[in-house]
Scaffold this motif. Structure first.
Motif, PDB file in Angstrom:
ATOM      1  N   ALA A 152      21.363  13.342  17.401  1.00 29.40           N
ATOM      2  CA  ALA A 152      20.759  14.070  16.284  1.00 29.40           C
ATOM      3  C   ALA A 152      21.832  14.676  15.376  1.00 29.40           C
ATOM      4  N   GLY A 153      22.871  15.261  15.985  1.00 27.00           N
ATOM      5  CA  GLY A 153      23.948  15.845  15.189  1.00 27.00           C
ATOM      6  C   GLY A 153      24.660  14.806  14.344  1.00 27.00           C
ATOM      7  N   THR A 154      24.902  13.639  14.914  1.00 27.38           N
ATOM      8  CA  THR A 154      25.574  12.569  14.165  1.00 27.38           C
ATOM      9  C   THR A 154      24.722  12.090  13.001  1.00 27.38           C
ATOM     10  N   VAL A 155      23.427  11.899  13.243  1.00 29.46           N
ATOM     11  CA  VAL A 155      22.523  11.440  12.176  1.00 29.46           C
ATOM     12  C   VAL A 155      22.454  12.472  11.052  1.00 29.46           C
ATOM     13  N   ILE A 156      22.378  13.756  11.406  1.00 30.02           N
ATOM     14  CA  ILE A 156      22.312  14.813  10.395  1.00 30.02           C
ATOM     15  C   ILE A 156      23.569  14.809   9.522  1.00 30.02           C
ATOM     16  N   VAL A 157      24.740  14.701  10.163  1.00 32.30           N
ATOM     17  CA  VAL A 157      26.001  14.705   9.399  1.00 32.30           C
ATOM     18  C   VAL A 157      26.081  13.510   8.474  1.00 32.30           C
ATOM     19  N   ILE A 158      25.743  12.323   8.974  1.00 33.09           N
ATOM     20  CA  ILE A 158      25.813  11.118   8.140  1.00 33.09           C
ATOM     21  C   ILE A 158      24.867  11.238   6.948  1.00 33.09           C
ATOM     22  N   ALA A 159      23.624  11.662   7.207  1.00 33.70           N
ATOM     23  CA  ALA A 159      22.648  11.774   6.122  1.00 33.70           C
ATOM     24  C   ALA A 159      23.064  12.838   5.110  1.00 33.70           C
ATOM     25  N   LEU A 160      23.521  13.994   5.599  1.00 37.99           N
ATOM     26  CA  LEU A 160      23.951  15.076   4.706  1.00 37.99           C
ATOM     27  C   LEU A 160      25.106  14.633   3.824  1.00 37.99           C
ATOM     28  N   ALA A 161      26.140  14.058   4.432  1.00 33.94           N
ATOM     29  CA  ALA A 161      27.323  13.655   3.673  1.00 33.94           C
ATOM     30  C   ALA A 161      27.014  12.502   2.723  1.00 33.94           C
ATOM     31  N   LEU A 162      26.188  11.541   3.161  1.00 37.26           N
ATOM     32  CA  LEU A 162      25.834  10.424   2.283  1.00 37.26           C
ATOM     33  C   LEU A 162      25.009  10.896   1.097  1.00 37.26           C
ATOM     34  N   GLY A 163      24.031  11.778   1.354  1.00 37.40           N
ATOM     35  CA  GLY A 163      23.217  12.293   0.253  1.00 37.40           C
ATOM     36  C   GLY A 163      24.056  13.015  -0.789  1.00 37.40           C
ATOM     37  N   LEU A 164      24.932  13.917  -0.321  1.00 38.61           N
ATOM     38  CA  LEU A 164      25.818  14.623  -1.260  1.00 38.61           C
ATOM     39  C   LEU A 164      26.806  13.668  -1.907  1.00 38.61           C
ATOM     40  N   GLY A 165      27.293  12.689  -1.135  1.00 38.96           N
ATOM     41  CA  GLY A 165      28.253  11.733  -1.672  1.00 38.96           C
ATOM     42  C   GLY A 165      27.659  10.862  -2.757  1.00 38.96           C
ATOM     43  N   LEU A 166      26.418  10.427  -2.588  1.00 38.60           N
ATOM     44  CA  LEU A 166      25.746   9.649  -3.633  1.00 38.60           C
ATOM     45  C   LEU A 166      25.590  10.482  -4.899  1.00 38.60           C
ATOM     46  N   LEU A 167      25.197  11.731  -4.733  1.00 37.73           N
ATOM     47  CA  LEU A 167      25.009  12.616  -5.881  1.00 37.73           C
ATOM     48  C   LEU A 167      26.322  12.881  -6.603  1.00 37.73           C
ATOM     49  N   PHE A 168      27.330  13.335  -5.860  1.00 37.61           N
ATOM     50  CA  PHE A 168      28.620  13.642  -6.469  1.00 37.61           C
ATOM     51  C   PHE A 168      29.336  12.385  -6.953  1.00 37.61           C
ATOM     52  N   GLY A 169      29.175  11.282  -6.219  1.00 37.92           N
ATOM     53  CA  GLY A 169      29.833  10.043  -6.610  1.00 37.92           C
ATOM     54  C   GLY A 169      29.335   9.527  -7.936  1.00 37.92           C
ATOM     55  N   ALA A 170      28.043   9.655  -8.181  1.00 35.70           N
ATOM     56  CA  ALA A 170      27.482   9.217  -9.462  1.00 35.70           C
ATOM     57  C   ALA A 170      27.994  10.097 -10.605  1.00 35.70           C
ATOM     58  N   ILE A 171      27.991  11.411 -10.385  1.00 33.08           N
ATOM     59  CA  ILE A 171      28.454  12.326 -11.430  1.00 33.08           C
ATOM     60  C   ILE A 171      29.947  12.178 -11.659  1.00 33.08           C
ATOM     61  N   ASN A 172      30.680  11.844 -10.602  1.00 35.90           N
ATOM     62  CA  ASN A 172      32.137  11.728 -10.687  1.00 35.90           C
ATOM     63  C   ASN A 172      32.576  10.611 -11.629  1.00 35.90           C
ATOM     64  N   VAL A 173      31.738   9.608 -11.819  1.00 32.50           N
ATOM     65  CA  VAL A 173      32.078   8.531 -12.740  1.00 32.50           C
ATOM     66  C   VAL A 173      32.224   9.064 -14.161  1.00 32.50           C
ATOM     67  N   ALA A 174      31.398  10.018 -14.523  1.00 33.62           N
ATOM     68  CA  ALA A 174      31.448  10.584 -15.882  1.00 33.62           C
ATOM     69  C   ALA A 174      32.352  11.808 -15.957  1.00 33.62           C
ATOM     70  N   TYR A 175      32.381  12.603 -14.887  1.00 36.49           N
ATOM     71  CA  TYR A 175      33.167  13.844 -14.884  1.00 36.49           C
ATOM     72  C   TYR A 175      34.055  13.863 -13.643  1.00 36.49           C
ATOM     73  N   ARG A 176      35.318  13.507 -13.817  1.00 31.36           N
ATOM     74  CA  ARG A 176      36.206  13.325 -12.672  1.00 31.36           C
ATOM     75  C   ARG A 176      36.580  14.618 -11.969  1.00 31.36           C
ATOM     76  N   ASP A 177      36.341  15.768 -12.611  1.00 32.02           N
ATOM     77  CA  ASP A 177      36.680  17.017 -11.932  1.00 32.02           C
ATOM     78  C   ASP A 177      35.704  17.335 -10.799  1.00 32.02           C
ATOM     79  N   ILE A 178      34.657  16.522 -10.642  1.00 29.02           N
ATOM     80  CA  ILE A 178      33.767  16.672  -9.490  1.00 29.02           C
ATOM     81  C   ILE A 178      34.563  16.515  -8.196  1.00 29.02           C
ATOM     82  N   GLU A 179      35.597  15.656  -8.225  1.00 27.56           N
ATOM     83  CA  GLU A 179      36.432  15.464  -7.035  1.00 27.56           C
ATOM     84  C   GLU A 179      37.062  16.779  -6.592  1.00 27.56           C
TER      85      GLU A 179
END
Length: 283
Positions: A152-179
């Motif tokens: 359960a802990g592993t699934v939560i971490v993967i889902a949490l990080a992937l969800g945030l990563g998809l969100l930030f990764g998309a915005i990062n294409v336009a605004y690189r300071d998201i990194e």
């Protein structure tokens, strides 16, 4: 029938599993190209991190005496935070780092962040093996609830990080300071989750600000670390060190954390899919 080239979110990855495999191999090959230690860095980095934290928190601040076996307690949290950090950091940069491919050919853009997740799991595996060996040496024996907690802990971490990563990764294409924002999040992640201290020290320490305590325990990363403590540290710890009330609350907190993490995957995927239409132009 789906129109060719139409983005369908994470579901679009399924017909492109071979491409996903190629991307994972490419990322691993590029990362360790001309590297002396190669994949052994998966052991060296967490090893150094563990040694520093153990020396400072365990020896100087006395956690090794108050939380035996502190080595298992500490490393249980480190492997969780390292998995979160690698997935979030790499998924945020995944599209930008693969700009030549994005601009030249069409493929589901979600392939890039998902390949970063799989690469992180390759690095997570040896750390998990070390954790299991250390826990067994400290007297831990696996139990059904503990195994379920680890999964359960592993699934939560993967889902949490992937969800945030998809969100930030998309915005990062336009605004690189998201990194830079993500780097700040990762810098404080280890301190705002119970990696170096027990959650019993958090309870009541906010004084009258009880809502801050609720926010802390609603953090999926906090729950994931506690699930790993239940999975690996609980069985080796002195019974007097076990907080039964806290562990009993983990089931509910785990379900809430999983819902939050999956909701972030859904939101992140929707944002990523919508913004992916202009990735080639932005890059």
């Amino acid at each position: 029938m789906t129109r060719p080239g139409q983005a369908r979110g994470l579901a679009s990855i399924l017909p492109h599993r071979y491409l996903l495999t190629l991307l994972v191999r490419k990322e691993l090959r590029v990362r360790y190209q001309a590297s002396f230690l190669g994949l052994a860095w998966s052991y060296v980095k967490p090893g150094v991190q563990f040694a520093v934290f153990y020396f400072v928190m365990g020896t100087f601040l006395g956690q090794a005496r108050s939380l035996p076996p502190f080595a298992v307690f500490l490393f249980s949290g480190i492997v969780v935070v390292n998995l979160f950090s690698e997935i979030l950091g790499n998924t945020t940069r995944a599209v930008v780092q693969n700009a030549p491919l994005v601009k030249k050919i069409y493929m589901p853009r979600q392939l890039f962040p998902v390949s970063s997740v799989l690469v992180a799991l390759v690095h997570f595996a040896p750390q998990l093996v070390i954790l299991v060996i250390g826990a067994v040496a400290s007297g831990w024996r696996p139990d059904v609830v503990g195994v379920a907690a680890a999964v359960a802990g592993t699934v939560i971490v993967i889902a949490l990080a992937l969800g945030l990563g998809l969100l930030f990764g998309a915005i990062n294409v336009a605004y690189r300071d998201i990194e830079n924002i993500v780097d700040l999040i990762l810098m404080v992640a280890v301190w705002f989750s119970p990696v170096l201290y027990p959650t019993s020290r958090v309870t009541g320490s906010f004084g009258g600000w009880s809502w801050l305590e609720q926010v802390y325990f609603a953090n999926p990363l906090t729950v994931a670390v506690e699930l790993f403590h239940r999975a690996f540290w609980w069985g080796a710890a002195d019974p007097a060190m076990r907080d039964a009330e806290l562990v009993n609350a983990l089931a509910l907190r785990g379900m809430i954390a999983l819902v939050i993490a999956l909701a972030l995957v859904f939101i992140g995927d929707r944002v990523f899919t919508r913004m992916s239409r202009t990735f080639a132009q932005e890059l």
